[in-house]
Design a protein around this motif. Structure first.
Motif, PDB file in Angstrom:
ATOM      1  N   VAL A 185      10.410  -2.766   0.292  1.00 55.15           N
ATOM      2  CA  VAL A 185       9.112  -2.097   0.454  1.00 55.15           C
ATOM      3  C   VAL A 185       8.091  -3.079   1.034  1.00 55.15           C
ATOM      4  O   VAL A 185       7.322  -2.719   1.922  1.00 55.15           O
ATOM      5  N   TRP A 186       8.105  -4.329   0.563  1.00 58.02           N
ATOM      6  CA  TRP A 186       7.185  -5.330   1.103  1.00 58.02           C
ATOM      7  C   TRP A 186       7.451  -5.538   2.594  1.00 58.02           C
ATOM      8  O   TRP A 186       6.520  -5.688   3.384  1.00 58.02           O
ATOM      9  N   GLY A 187       8.704  -5.520   3.012  1.00 53.69           N
ATOM     10  CA  GLY A 187       9.045  -5.639   4.429  1.00 53.69           C
ATOM     11  C   GLY A 187       8.499  -4.475   5.232  1.00 53.69           C
ATOM     12  O   GLY A 187       7.994  -4.659   6.350  1.00 53.69           O
ATOM     13  N   TRP A 188       8.600  -3.265   4.692  1.00 52.63           N
ATOM     14  CA  TRP A 188       8.048  -2.085   5.373  1.00 52.63           C
ATOM     15  C   TRP A 188       6.550  -2.252   5.577  1.00 52.63           C
ATOM     16  O   TRP A 188       6.016  -1.902   6.632  1.00 52.63           O
ATOM     17  N   ILE A 189       5.877  -2.781   4.556  1.00 50.98           N
ATOM     18  CA  ILE A 189       4.431  -2.989   4.646  1.00 50.98           C
ATOM     19  C   ILE A 189       4.120  -4.057   5.690  1.00 50.98           C
ATOM     20  O   ILE A 189       3.257  -3.878   6.550  1.00 50.98           O
ATOM     21  N   TYR A 241       5.222  -0.245   8.782  1.00 49.34           N
ATOM     22  CA  TYR A 241       5.837   1.076   8.625  1.00 49.34           C
ATOM     23  C   TYR A 241       5.103   1.919   7.590  1.00 49.34           C
ATOM     24  O   TYR A 241       5.149   3.147   7.634  1.00 49.34           O
ATOM     25  N   ILE A 242       4.441   1.253   6.653  1.00 49.34           N
ATOM     26  CA  ILE A 242       3.688   1.934   5.598  1.00 49.34           C
ATOM     27  C   ILE A 242       2.241   1.481   5.726  1.00 49.34           C
ATOM     28  O   ILE A 242       1.966   0.275   5.741  1.00 49.34           O
ATOM     29  N   PRO A 243       1.286   2.429   5.825  1.00 50.30           N
ATOM     30  CA  PRO A 243      -0.121   2.035   5.961  1.00 50.30           C
ATOM     31  C   PRO A 243      -0.626   1.359   4.686  1.00 50.30           C
ATOM     32  O   PRO A 243      -0.419   1.866   3.585  1.00 50.30           O
ATOM     33  N   HIS A 271      -5.258  -8.406  -3.311  1.00 49.49           N
ATOM     34  CA  HIS A 271      -4.312  -7.334  -3.607  1.00 49.49           C
ATOM     35  C   HIS A 271      -4.031  -6.491  -2.366  1.00 49.49           C
ATOM     36  O   HIS A 271      -4.922  -6.253  -1.549  1.00 49.49           O
ATOM     37  N   VAL A 272      -2.796  -6.019  -2.248  1.00 45.52           N
ATOM     38  CA  VAL A 272      -2.415  -5.122  -1.158  1.00 45.52           C
ATOM     39  C   VAL A 272      -2.160  -3.748  -1.754  1.00 45.52           C
ATOM     40  O   VAL A 272      -1.399  -3.613  -2.722  1.00 45.52           O
ATOM     41  N   VAL A 273      -2.842  -2.753  -1.193  1.00 44.41           N
ATOM     42  CA  VAL A 273      -2.655  -1.378  -1.650  1.00 44.41           C
ATOM     43  C   VAL A 273      -2.082  -0.541  -0.516  1.00 44.41           C
ATOM     44  O   VAL A 273      -2.335  -0.793   0.657  1.00 44.41           O
ATOM     45  N   VAL A 274      -1.287   0.441  -0.897  1.00 48.84           N
ATOM     46  CA  VAL A 274      -0.700   1.374   0.068  1.00 48.84           C
ATOM     47  C   VAL A 274      -1.627   2.568   0.170  1.00 48.84           C
ATOM     48  O   VAL A 274      -2.071   3.118  -0.843  1.00 48.84           O
TER      49      VAL A 274
END
Length: 74
Positions: A38-42, A46-48, A55-58
């Motif tokens: 999931v971190w790689g997608w971010i 790939y994920i906004p 902090h990183v939020v989706v």
């Protein structure tokens, strides 16, 4: 669970928050054993997501909107 036919109606429905911490998002989409994926997608966009302080939020609202706008072909 083998032999059980589950449908979306059988799952508990919780409204999605507009944003959530990325690790909670990974758990929410049932990728708790694969946080690094999931971190790689971010990281690859790939994920906004958005950084708030340290902090990183989706952005779940934007992700949902993007997915609903796509045409799905099988």
């Amino acid at each position: 669970m083998e032999g059980t036919n589950l449908t979306l109606k059988d799952l508990p429905v919780q409204p999605a928050p507009p944003v959530m911490p990325w690790r909670e998002f990974a758990d929410w989409i049932r990728m708790s054993q694969s946080h690094d994926i999931v971190w790689g997608w971010i990281r690859h966009g790939y994920i906004p997501s958005h950084k708030v302080g340290k902090h990183v939020v989706v952005n779940v609202a934007l992700l949902t909107s993007q997915l609903l706008e796509q045409e799905w072909t099988l």
